[in-house]
Design a protein around this motif. Structure first.
Motif: not given
Length: 201
Positions: A92-120
């Motif tokens: 939305p245009e009134v978004t103040d900042f965006v967070l990129d989200l990633t998920k990491r399986a236990a014991g893994s050193v590689v994070a997989d993209p999990d989308g993004y969140a628009c926050l105000r």
């Protein structure tokens, strides 16, 4: 398997848009509608999803999901999307900042993209508001100053930023011919009216 989620703040401070002088012969280019810098990912607690309507705290170590009634709540999620930001829905245009989200399986050193969140943020100032000097997009009502060749950067219209505003976007148009005669600069905007008509301030 437990999943760890990580968020990275895409700082809107260096937002850059491509412009063309009203008196020049250059053709406009596509504006960047995304911030150009990002912080390193910060590990989150297990199971954090930051869905629409949920809130987060903010600290030196990152963002943590929290109830919106908490005095520590900092921002509310306006929209939550899966997939890459580049080809995904706009915030939305009134978004103040965006967070990129990633998920990491236990014991893994590689994070997989999990989308993004628009926050105000829950309290002003709101950099994503018209004239606020930030947010993920350059929009109608924003102020800019000239930066490197062919580009401008956002700055608060009230002069409270490090750089004073030089132009203000007074109209979003479908093409240059629809801009008022007082237009001194064309700024490429996102959306269905991609020409920002800016006048000197």
């Amino acid at each position: 398997m437990p999943i760890r989620r990580t968020v990275a703040l895409l700082a809107p401070l260096a937002l850059v848009a491509v412009v063309s002088l009203a008196t020049g012969c250059r053709s406009p280019s596509d504006a960047s509608s995304r911030p150009t810098t990002s912080a390193s990912p910060v590990r989150q607690v297990d199971g954090v999803t930051l869905n629409a309507g949920e809130c987060s705290t903010r600290s030196r170590t990152g963002f943590t999901e929290i109830g919106c009634t908490s005095e520590r709540a900092y921002a509310r999620v306006l929209a939550r999307h899966h997939g890459e930001r580049g080809g995904g829905p706009r915030c939305p245009e009134v978004t103040d900042f965006v967070l990129d989200l990633t998920k990491r399986a236990a014991g893994s050193v590689v994070a997989d993209p999990d989308g993004y969140a628009c926050l105000r943020t829950l309290v002003p100032p709101h950099p994503g508001d018209p004239g606020g000097g930030g947010g993920p997009y350059t929009i109608l009502g924003d102020c800019v100053y000239r930066a490197e060749k062919g580009r401008v950067r956002e700055t608060p219209c009230d002069g409270s930023g490090e750089r004073r505003p030089q132009f203000r976007i007074v109209k979003a148009a479908g093409k240059r011919a629809e801009c008022p005669k007082s237009t001194a600069l064309y700024v490429t905007l996102p959306g269905s009216a991609p020409v920002g008509c800016a006048r000197r301030v």
